[in-house]
Write a protein that holds these residues in place. Structure first.
Motif, PDB file in Angstrom:
ATOM      1  N   THR A   1       0.818  -1.207   0.000  1.00 46.67           N
ATOM      2  CA  THR A   1       0.000   0.000   0.000  1.00 46.67           C
ATOM      3  C   THR A   1       0.855   1.263   0.000  1.00 46.67           C
ATOM      4  O   THR A   1       2.055   1.223   0.317  1.00 46.67           O
ATOM      5  N   ALA A   2       0.222   2.390  -0.317  1.00 48.61           N
ATOM      6  CA  ALA A   2       0.942   3.658  -0.513  1.00 48.61           C
ATOM      7  C   ALA A   2       1.768   4.101   0.693  1.00 48.61           C
ATOM      8  O   ALA A   2       2.928   4.516   0.522  1.00 48.61           O
ATOM      9  N   PRO A   3       1.252   4.071   1.933  1.00 47.36           N
ATOM     10  CA  PRO A   3       2.075   4.540   3.063  1.00 47.36           C
ATOM     11  C   PRO A   3       3.374   3.746   3.228  1.00 47.36           C
ATOM     12  O   PRO A   3       4.425   4.317   3.521  1.00 47.36           O
ATOM     13  N   PHE A   4       3.279   2.441   3.049  1.00 46.80           N
ATOM     14  CA  PHE A   4       4.469   1.602   3.199  1.00 46.80           C
ATOM     15  C   PHE A   4       5.467   1.860   2.078  1.00 46.80           C
ATOM     16  O   PHE A   4       6.668   1.979   2.308  1.00 46.80           O
ATOM     17  N   ARG A   5       4.965   1.950   0.852  1.00 47.61           N
ATOM     18  CA  ARG A   5       5.863   2.163  -0.289  1.00 47.61           C
ATOM     19  C   ARG A   5       6.501   3.554  -0.234  1.00 47.61           C
ATOM     20  O   ARG A   5       7.655   3.726  -0.640  1.00 47.61           O
ATOM     21  N   LYS A   6       5.771   4.526   0.277  1.00 46.74           N
ATOM     22  CA  LYS A   6       6.358   5.868   0.426  1.00 46.74           C
ATOM     23  C   LYS A   6       7.517   5.826   1.422  1.00 46.74           C
ATOM     24  O   LYS A   6       8.581   6.426   1.184  1.00 46.74           O
ATOM     25  N   LEU A   7       7.327   5.097   2.525  1.00 49.40           N
ATOM     26  CA  LEU A   7       8.398   4.953   3.508  1.00 49.40           C
ATOM     27  C   LEU A   7       9.605   4.247   2.887  1.00 49.40           C
ATOM     28  O   LEU A   7      10.751   4.685   3.035  1.00 49.40           O
ATOM     29  N   MET A   8       9.349   3.159   2.192  1.00 46.95           N
ATOM     30  CA  MET A   8      10.449   2.386   1.601  1.00 46.95           C
ATOM     31  C   MET A   8      11.219   3.229   0.574  1.00 46.95           C
ATOM     32  O   MET A   8      12.445   3.122   0.458  1.00 46.95           O
ATOM     33  N   GLY A   9      10.515   4.052  -0.158  1.00 51.06           N
ATOM     34  CA  GLY A   9      11.145   4.833  -1.210  1.00 51.06           C
ATOM     35  C   GLY A   9      12.201   5.800  -0.721  1.00 51.06           C
ATOM     36  O   GLY A   9      13.037   6.274  -1.498  1.00 51.06           O
ATOM     37  N   GLY A  10      12.185   6.108   0.572  1.00 46.81           N
ATOM     38  CA  GLY A  10      13.182   7.010   1.144  1.00 46.81           C
ATOM     39  C   GLY A  10      14.393   6.286   1.702  1.00 46.81           C
ATOM     40  O   GLY A  10      15.229   6.913   2.362  1.00 46.81           O
ATOM     41  N   HIS A  11      14.500   4.991   1.448  1.00 46.12           N
ATOM     42  CA  HIS A  11      15.603   4.191   1.982  1.00 46.12           C
ATOM     43  C   HIS A  11      16.224   3.338   0.883  1.00 46.12           C
ATOM     44  O   HIS A  11      15.575   3.025  -0.123  1.00 46.12           O
ATOM     45  N   ARG A  12      17.465   2.977   1.089  1.00 45.58           N
ATOM     46  CA  ARG A  12      18.218   2.244   0.072  1.00 45.58           C
ATOM     47  C   ARG A  12      18.906   1.027   0.694  1.00 45.58           C
ATOM     48  O   ARG A  12      19.386   1.077   1.824  1.00 45.58           O
ATOM     49  N   VAL A  13      18.956  -0.062  -0.088  1.00 47.85           N
ATOM     50  CA  VAL A  13      19.697  -1.261   0.288  1.00 47.85           C
ATOM     51  C   VAL A  13      20.909  -1.369  -0.630  1.00 47.85           C
ATOM     52  O   VAL A  13      20.795  -1.207  -1.851  1.00 47.85           O
TER      53      VAL A  13
ATOM     54  N   THR B   1      28.889 -11.072  -6.481  1.00 44.01           N
ATOM     55  CA  THR B   1      29.387 -11.597  -7.745  1.00 44.01           C
ATOM     56  C   THR B   1      28.243 -11.818  -8.726  1.00 44.01           C
ATOM     57  O   THR B   1      28.474 -12.113  -9.885  1.00 44.01           O
ATOM     58  N   GLY B   2      27.009 -11.732  -8.257  1.00 40.98           N
ATOM     59  CA  GLY B   2      25.890 -11.919  -9.177  1.00 40.98           C
ATOM     60  C   GLY B   2      24.590 -12.305  -8.511  1.00 40.98           C
ATOM     61  O   GLY B   2      23.653 -11.511  -8.437  1.00 40.98           O
ATOM     62  N   ASN B   3      24.489 -13.544  -7.985  1.00 35.29           N
ATOM     63  CA  ASN B   3      23.204 -14.052  -7.536  1.00 35.29           C
ATOM     64  C   ASN B   3      22.680 -13.387  -6.273  1.00 35.29           C
ATOM     65  O   ASN B   3      21.470 -13.173  -6.141  1.00 35.29           O
ATOM     66  N   LEU B   4      23.551 -13.041  -5.318  1.00 33.43           N
ATOM     67  CA  LEU B   4      23.061 -12.314  -4.148  1.00 33.43           C
ATOM     68  C   LEU B   4      22.551 -10.940  -4.569  1.00 33.43           C
ATOM     69  O   LEU B   4      21.502 -10.485  -4.121  1.00 33.43           O
ATOM     70  N   GLY B   5      23.306 -10.280  -5.434  1.00 36.11           N
ATOM     71  CA  GLY B   5      22.859  -8.987  -5.942  1.00 36.11           C
ATOM     72  C   GLY B   5      21.516  -9.086  -6.642  1.00 36.11           C
ATOM     73  O   GLY B   5      20.667  -8.191  -6.522  1.00 36.11           O
ATOM     74  N   MET B   6      21.309 -10.176  -7.370  1.00 35.96           N
ATOM     75  CA  MET B   6      20.026 -10.380  -8.056  1.00 35.96           C
ATOM     76  C   MET B   6      18.892 -10.462  -7.042  1.00 35.96           C
ATOM     77  O   MET B   6      17.866  -9.795  -7.186  1.00 35.96           O
ATOM     78  N   SER B   7      19.058 -11.281  -6.018  1.00 37.24           N
ATOM     79  CA  SER B   7      17.971 -11.453  -5.052  1.00 37.24           C
ATOM     80  C   SER B   7      17.714 -10.170  -4.274  1.00 37.24           C
ATOM     81  O   SER B   7      16.565  -9.771  -4.070  1.00 37.24           O
ATOM     82  N   ILE B   8      18.791  -9.482  -3.858  1.00 35.35           N
ATOM     83  CA  ILE B   8      18.644  -8.238  -3.109  1.00 35.35           C
ATOM     84  C   ILE B   8      17.975  -7.173  -3.982  1.00 35.35           C
ATOM     85  O   ILE B   8      17.064  -6.469  -3.542  1.00 35.35           O
ATOM     86  N   GLY B   9      18.437  -7.039  -5.215  1.00 30.76           N
ATOM     87  CA  GLY B   9      17.883  -6.030  -6.101  1.00 30.76           C
ATOM     88  C   GLY B   9      16.423  -6.268  -6.424  1.00 30.76           C
ATOM     89  O   GLY B   9      15.603  -5.342  -6.392  1.00 30.76           O
TER      90      GLY B   9
END
Length: 448
Positions: free
Chosen positions: A166-178, A183-191
């Protein structure tokens, strides 16, 4: 983008003579395939106690993944039939066994190559850590209230975690970065999971990583930063970038308990699958699990989870490329993350990009050093042959990293098994760690 300011690594130094005094280490330096049975391995009770890992983190991770199932099912269609459970099937491989390891009783394939979300074992730990971070953000900003260590409520009512869409949660997430180095596969899952939650994501990759993985991440809106160095330097760059900003969460593949716990959940799930299939795992019918190993987080977590479930009945074998046997080297010398394969003159250049790591996780190496029975190294040619053998026998295509587990089964069955049971009573399990998202042209190249 490419980090062009980083100087390409210098040529590897000549190996230290004191290191080469160890015959096994000398063979590693010569890039010979080796099999080493760890004489420091102990019984499970002592091994788990020596790990220093709090076993409660596994139950906590399992409960968190359970809470997020409604959101996962709604977000990733390939999990809908399982109601948001991120799990892979366990398949028999009679044709491959007959062709490559006829002396063993049973060969099973743990199909993490088709694990939902990102098609690799890294979807276990990577997804869990990002979900844990998202959950903590929601609690910290008042969108969820913590009522107990194992359950969240809002306004006194049970929460359907599909609210994360929902919008409130996605707005909160949008202000943060991971941020992660991979080497590839961990980056894929995280991204992929970060993007799905609305989090910003940056993946630091070495130039060793395959281009199609970088392209896929960029297509999901993930920032990919390339480094003209090895995996360890990419991780260090990601960590340094994250330390500058409190809105950034760094996924530390070398030291993360959250990743470790997510992988360890697999132990109980495998136990359930074996029961459902009527496969015995007891003192007369040992289970030998072959786990491809890069920095060590995924195989370490899985091994820990398996030992918790099966005890001394299960035997774990780590498999590494001959160009990057970092975990074997760290455990054998007792130096763990204090030594790199570069000290043996090795470059980490291998077709098994997911295993192209020069320095192991010191946390994982120390935690599971008494829980892992053996180590096998495989050449690029041997892994390539197993990619083709699996395709020929079972019609499956996996990454060379995953095929390393098959080469381990072949070698262990051929060289002899120190497991105290007749070969026909032993079940060998190959943990096929990745390959589900391979582009068609890459699949064709692997089996050509």
């Amino acid at each position: 983008m490419t980090n062009s300011g980083v100087t390409p690594p210098a040529a590897s130094p000549e190996p230290d003579a004191a290191l080469l005094a160890d015959p096994l280490v000398s063979r590693l330096a010569r890039e010979e395939p080796v099999t080493w049975w760890n004489d420091a391995a102990s019984d499970t009770i002592r091994g788990l106690a020596a790990s220093g890992v709090d076993p409660s983190i596994v139950a906590d991770a399992a409960a968190r993944l359970e809470r997020f199932r409604p959101w996962i099912a709604a977000t990733f269609p390939d999990t809908a039939a399982a109601s948001g459970l991120i799990e892979s099937p366990l398949h028999a491989a009679p044709a491959w066994r007959a062709d490559q390891a006829p002396a063993v009783g049973r060969v099973l394939l743990k199909r993490d190559d088709i694990l939902p979300v990102s098609g690799s074992v890294k979807a276990r730990g990577g997804v869990h850590e990002v979900l844990q971070y998202a959950e903590a953000l929601a609690v910290g900003h008042g969108l969820l209230a913590l009522s107990s260590p194992s359950h969240f409520t809002a306004a006194g009512e049970d929460v359907d975690y599909s609210v994360f869409a929902t919008a409130p949660f996605r707005k909160l997430m949008g202000g943060h970065r991971v941020v992660v180095g991979s080497t590839g596969n961990l980056g894929m899952s995280i991204g992929i999971i970060s993007s799905a939650l609305g989090l910003q994501a940056t993946v630091h990759m070495s130039t060793h990583a395959q281009q199609w993985k970088k392209d896929l991440l960029r297509s999901r809106g993930v920032e990919v930063v390339e480094h003209v160095t090895d995996y360890t330097e990419a991780v260090a760059a990601g960590r340094a970038a994250a330390e500058q900003d409190e809105t950034v969460h760094f996924v530390d593949d070398e030291h993360s308990l959250s990743l470790f716990a997510g992988y360890a959940v697999a132990g109980a799930r495998v136990a359930s699958q074996l029961r459902e299939q009527g496969v015995a795992a007891d003192s007369e019918h040992p289970l030998v699990v072959h786990l491809p190993c890069g920095i060590g987080g995924a195989p370490g977590g899985v091994a820990y989870g398996l030992k918790r479930e099966f005890g001394d009945v299960v035997h774990c074998v780590f498999v590494e490329p001959t160009q990057a046997p970092c975990m074997l080297l760290g455990v054998r010398t007792g130096r763990h993350d204090g030594i790199s394969v570069a000290e043996l003159g090795l470059s980490t250049r291998t077709i098994a990009d997911g295993l192209a790591v020069g320095r192991p996780s010191g946390f994982v190496g120390r935690a599971v050093q008494r829980l892992v029975d053996g180590y096998v190294t495989a050449t690029d040619e041997q892994m390539s042959l197993q990619v083709r053998a699996l395709h020929r026998a079972e019609g499956m295509v996996v990454e060379p990293s995953a095929a390393a587990a098959l080469e381990s089964i072949r070698r262990v069955s051929e060289e002899g098994e120190p497991f105290g049971a007749a070969p026909e009573n032993i079940t060998h399990m190959a943990w096929l760690t990745g390959g589900g998202m391979l582009p068609e042209e890459v699949r064709a190249r692997y089996v050509a």
